[in-house]
Design a protein around this motif. Structure first.
Motif, PDB file in Angstrom:
ATOM      1  N   PHE A  37       0.629  -1.381   0.016  1.00 30.96           N
ATOM      2  CA  PHE A  37       0.600   0.385   0.127  1.00 30.96           C
ATOM      3  C   PHE A  37       0.891   1.131  -0.122  1.00 30.96           C
ATOM      4  N   PHE A  38       0.648   2.416  -0.337  1.00 30.14           N
ATOM      5  CA  PHE A  38       0.331   3.587  -0.128  1.00 30.14           C
ATOM      6  C   PHE A  38       0.281   3.554   1.249  1.00 30.14           C
ATOM      7  N   VAL A  39       1.085   4.507   1.697  1.00 31.95           N
ATOM      8  CA  VAL A  39       1.348   4.509   3.064  1.00 31.95           C
ATOM      9  C   VAL A  39       1.679   5.557   3.983  1.00 31.95           C
ATOM     10  N   CYS A  40       1.736   6.659   4.607  1.00 33.43           N
ATOM     11  CA  CYS A  40       1.238   7.845   5.413  1.00 33.43           C
ATOM     12  C   CYS A  40       2.151   7.455   7.211  1.00 33.43           C
ATOM     13  N   ARG A  41       3.241   7.119   7.271  1.00 35.83           N
ATOM     14  CA  ARG A  41       4.200   6.858   8.295  1.00 35.83           C
ATOM     15  C   ARG A  41       5.558   7.128   8.620  1.00 35.83           C
ATOM     16  N   ARG A  42       5.860   6.955   9.348  1.00 39.58           N
ATOM     17  CA  ARG A  42       7.733   7.130   9.563  1.00 39.58           C
ATOM     18  C   ARG A  42       8.222   5.952   8.913  1.00 39.58           C
ATOM     19  N   HIS A  43       9.304   5.565   8.724  1.00 36.46           N
ATOM     20  CA  HIS A  43      10.078   5.274   8.007  1.00 36.46           C
ATOM     21  C   HIS A  43      11.290   4.609   8.611  1.00 36.46           C
ATOM     22  N   ASP A  44      11.127   3.490   8.310  1.00 38.71           N
ATOM     23  CA  ASP A  44      12.622   2.734   9.452  1.00 38.71           C
ATOM     24  C   ASP A  44      13.358   3.739   9.276  1.00 38.71           C
ATOM     25  N   ASP A  45      14.313   3.406   9.958  1.00 39.40           N
ATOM     26  CA  ASP A  45      15.097   4.210  10.303  1.00 39.40           C
ATOM     27  C   ASP A  45      16.264   4.066   9.679  1.00 39.40           C
ATOM     28  N   GLN A  46      16.208   1.994   9.697  1.00 37.39           N
ATOM     29  CA  GLN A  46      17.570   1.517   9.097  1.00 37.39           C
ATOM     30  C   GLN A  46      17.483   2.046   7.009  1.00 37.39           C
ATOM     31  N   LYS A  47      16.118   2.773   6.419  1.00 35.68           N
ATOM     32  CA  LYS A  47      16.218   2.505   4.539  1.00 35.68           C
ATOM     33  C   LYS A  47      14.989   4.102   5.138  1.00 35.68           C
ATOM     34  N   ARG A  48      15.841   5.624   4.859  1.00 30.09           N
ATOM     35  CA  ARG A  48      15.386   6.472   4.478  1.00 30.09           C
ATOM     36  C   ARG A  48      15.453   6.448   3.002  1.00 30.09           C
ATOM     37  N   TYR A  49      14.404   5.956   2.289  1.00 25.20           N
ATOM     38  CA  TYR A  49      14.123   5.885   1.110  1.00 25.20           C
ATOM     39  C   TYR A  49      13.917   7.793   0.781  1.00 25.20           C
ATOM     40  N   TYR A  50      13.266   8.809   1.110  1.00 23.17           N
ATOM     41  CA  TYR A  50      12.725  10.334   1.788  1.00 23.17           C
ATOM     42  C   TYR A  50      13.345  10.982   1.322  1.00 23.17           C
ATOM     43  N   GLU A  51      13.446  12.215   1.267  1.00 22.46           N
ATOM     44  CA  GLU A  51      14.133  13.927   1.903  1.00 22.46           C
ATOM     45  C   GLU A  51      12.912  14.391   2.125  1.00 22.46           C
ATOM     46  N   LEU A  52      12.952  14.713   3.844  1.00 22.58           N
ATOM     47  CA  LEU A  52      11.728  15.559   3.879  1.00 22.58           C
ATOM     48  C   LEU A  52      12.215  17.150   3.845  1.00 22.58           C
ATOM     49  N   GLY A  53      10.729  17.637   3.560  1.00 26.09           N
ATOM     50  CA  GLY A  53      10.769  19.081   2.659  1.00 26.09           C
ATOM     51  C   GLY A  53      10.970  20.052   3.822  1.00 26.09           C
ATOM     52  N   PRO A  54      11.184  21.127   3.172  1.00 31.84           N
ATOM     53  CA  PRO A  54      10.816  22.240   5.168  1.00 31.84           C
ATOM     54  C   PRO A  54       9.858  22.281   5.850  1.00 31.84           C
ATOM     55  N   ASN A  55       8.542  22.133   5.592  1.00 30.44           N
ATOM     56  CA  ASN A  55       7.591  22.322   6.057  1.00 30.44           C
ATOM     57  C   ASN A  55       6.852  20.638   6.336  1.00 30.44           C
TER      58      ASN A  55
END
Length: 88
Positions: A37-55
């Motif tokens: 599924f497409f989810v909205c939650r925290r990634h596992d700390d060992q797998k950072r696939y994303y970059e957080l934006g300033p907001n």
């Protein structure tokens, strides 16, 4: 859901990728989909696939749980046979 194809063949709707297909041309690489599924939650700390934006909040991200793709329209990460709603 079935409908007649151009040459009178029956086409079916794939429940994975939502595309119409002809059972006669269905093979192991016909369907491209995300198995999770497409989810909205925290990634596992060992797998950072994303970059957080300033907001963005520091604790959540939106992504496919199977591959980490952040775009909800991203092409599927898995290929297989199409599966009809009639195939249960």
């Amino acid at each position: 859901m079935e409908r007649a194809g151009e040459e009178g063949r029956e086409e079916k709707l794939c429940k994975r990728c939502q595309q119409m297909y002809s059972p006669s041309s269905n093979d192991s690489s016909s369907c491209r989909f995300h198995p999770s599924f497409f989810v909205c939650r925290r990634h596992d700390d060992q797998k950072r696939y994303y970059e957080l934006g300033p907001n963005d909040p520091p604790y959540a991200a939106k992504f496919y749980d199977c591959c980490g793709a952040e775009d909800p329209e991203a092409s599927g990460c898995t290929t297989s046979f199409h599966v009809s709603y009639d195939d249960d």
